[in-house]
Design an enzyme around this catalytic site. Structure first.
Site, PDB file in Angstrom:
ATOM      1  N   THR A   1       0.851  -1.204   0.000  1.00 16.80           N
ATOM      2  CA  THR A   1       0.000   0.000   0.000  1.00 16.80           C
ATOM      3  C   THR A   1       0.882   1.247   0.000  1.00 16.80           C
ATOM      4  O   THR A   1       2.078   1.163  -0.283  1.00 16.80           O
ATOM      5  CB  THR A   1      -0.971  -0.030   1.203  1.00 16.80           C
ATOM      6  OG1 THR A   1      -1.923   1.030   1.053  1.00 16.80           O
ATOM      7  CG2 THR A   1      -0.271   0.129   2.543  1.00 16.80           C
ATOM      8  N   ASN A   2       0.319   2.408   0.301  1.00 18.83           N
ATOM      9  CA  ASN A   2       1.108   3.650   0.347  1.00 18.83           C
ATOM     10  C   ASN A   2       0.587   4.533   1.483  1.00 18.83           C
ATOM     11  O   ASN A   2      -0.305   4.137   2.221  1.00 18.83           O
ATOM     12  CB  ASN A   2       1.038   4.367  -1.005  1.00 18.83           C
ATOM     13  CG  ASN A   2      -0.395   4.650  -1.401  1.00 18.83           C
ATOM     14  OD1 ASN A   2      -1.120   5.366  -0.718  1.00 18.83           O
ATOM     15  ND2 ASN A   2      -0.835   4.049  -2.517  1.00 18.83           N
TER      16      ASN A   2
END
Ligand code: CTP
Length: 396
Positions: free
Chosen positions: A204-205
């Site tokens: 993810t980020n």
């Protein structure tokens, strides 16, 4: 402008309460019917007599005076409940649904929209408790007016000042005025995506979804019908026409494509993963001796796919987060993805980008025009984005 509008004006115990007297006069002069509700502490600064004279109506101040259902009648009577000045204490009670005076009872009983103009010393305003209460209220649809920076009655300087009565009047006028996105369908993507590696791990980020959530709130304030497609975020979401929660880039692709054709204005503010694991293991991957190689494949570019299907009367807006050759890179993205606007934020600018409540953007238009904005709150940035789009639409 305000002829016949019914405004309940809530006044709390702040030194700024004296300015509310001017506000009543301005509202009445514009043709509004004003009913004032005061908290017990407001009486330390101003008298009910002043407000009953100016509003030409009795002031509601004690929960146990008159009929005990007064708060319900008043809450149903108003077209707008305006709390100005709103103190830290009253905002806290409103955020927590606590009722111990006439104003908080009217607030809970009110069936009309609510606007608050906070007024307090900078330290109280900036305290995380006050900020959290304001966010809670905003997420429930309360219009929180900007509290400008400046000198306070205490002699301290900073944000949290009560706006001038003329500025509040302007906000009330705008609130009742024609809404520029009335009848428009706005589709917004926000937050990160999660790309599963196995049942317990994902890629993810850092996106928190804040910018997209502010865009959704701003669109709603401007009268639009809003659909928000949002990746996994922990933030409280505002009340909107439709909220679609997704996890992966593929799910976001699907949701955006399902809703794109019926939308007038689409904004992709989500931080979509560009790559996803080539295979997702059905079982938790056990560690092995030595290193591991994770093979990734490209996800579909959602924005590009929307750009390919875009009809001439649809507006498509993308975001670009760049670290070098910012404007040139953003311009080429705008062209490649067939966008009308691209919102650029640079990681080189302090206070811009992921997390936090501020952003510093430039908006590039397909005709080459660039509007650059200073560092602002994400709520103000969201308004700037819509105002720019609306202004351009009016020019064309
Ligand atoms: N975007 C998208 N689908 C993807 C990746 C990005 O719709 N799979 C959208 C983002 O929501 C954003 C815009 O594309 O509005 C720009 O994203 P960014 O990742 O910065 O651009 P890329 O085109 O992927 O270019 P690069 O990786 O070279 O920066």
């Amino acid at each position: 402008m305000l002829e016949g509008k019914k405004i309940i004006l809530g006044i709390c115990g702040s030194i700024a309460a004296y300015k509310a007297a001017f506000l009543v006069r301005l509202l009445v002069k514009e043709g509004a019917m004003v009913r004032v509700v005061t908290t017990p502490s407001a009486g330390h600064f101003v008298t009910d007599l002043t407000f009953s004279n100016l509003s030409k109506n009795p002031v509601f101040t004690g929960l146990w005076d008159g009929t005990w259902t007064e708060h319900v009648h008043l809450g149903n009577w108003g077209d707008l409940l305006l709390v100005a000045p709103a103190t830290a204490n009253s905002l806290s009670k409103m955020a927590h649904g606590q009722v111990d005076n006439a104003l908080t009872a009217v607030y809970l009983a009110a069936s009309c929209p609510v606007m608050v103009a906070p007024a307090m010393d900078a330290d109280m305003f900036l305290h995380p408790a006050t900020q959290a209460n304001l966010q809670t209220l905003q997420s429930r649809g309360v219009h929180v007016l900007h509290s400008p920076e400046g000198e306070h009655a205490s002699g301290l300087t900073g944000p949290g000042r009560f706006p001038e009565p003329e500025e509040i009047l302007e906000q009330v006028r705008q609130f009742f005025g024609p809404q520029p996105l009335q009848g428009k369908k706005v589709l917004i993507s926000a937050g990160p995506t999660r790309e599963a590696i196995d049942p317990v791990r994902f890629l993810t980020n850092h996106s928190t979804g804040t910018m997209g959530i502010e865009l959704a709130k701003a669109a709603r304030k401007l009268g639009a019908t809003v659909t928000l497609v949002i990746g996994p975020v922990s933030k409280e979401l505002p009340v909107l026409e439709e909220i679609i929660r997704v996890n992966s880039a593929q799910e976001m692709y699907q949701a955006m494509n399902d809703h794109f054709q019926s939308s007038d204005l689409t904004i992709m503010s989500a931080a979509v993963a560009d790559y996803t694991p080539e295979t997702v293991s059905d079982h938790k991957i056990k560690k092995q001796e030595g290193d591991m190689v994770l093979r990734l494949k490209r996800t579909r570019d959602i924005l590009k796919s929307l750009g390919e299907q875009k009809r001439p009367n649809q507006i498509l807006v993308g975001f670009a987060l760049e670290t070098q050759n910012e404007e040139a890179n953003a311009k080429s993205k705008l062209e490649r993805k067939n966008l009308d606007f691209i919102v650029l934020n640079s990681l080189a600018d302090a206070g811009a980008g992921f997390g936090g409540n501020t952003n510093k953007i430039a908006i590039l238009h397909k005709n080459g025009e660039i509007n650059r904005f200073p560092l602002k709150s994400k709520a103000e940035t969201a308004m700037d984005i819509f105002q720019t789009i609306i202004k351009k639409g009016n020019e064309d």
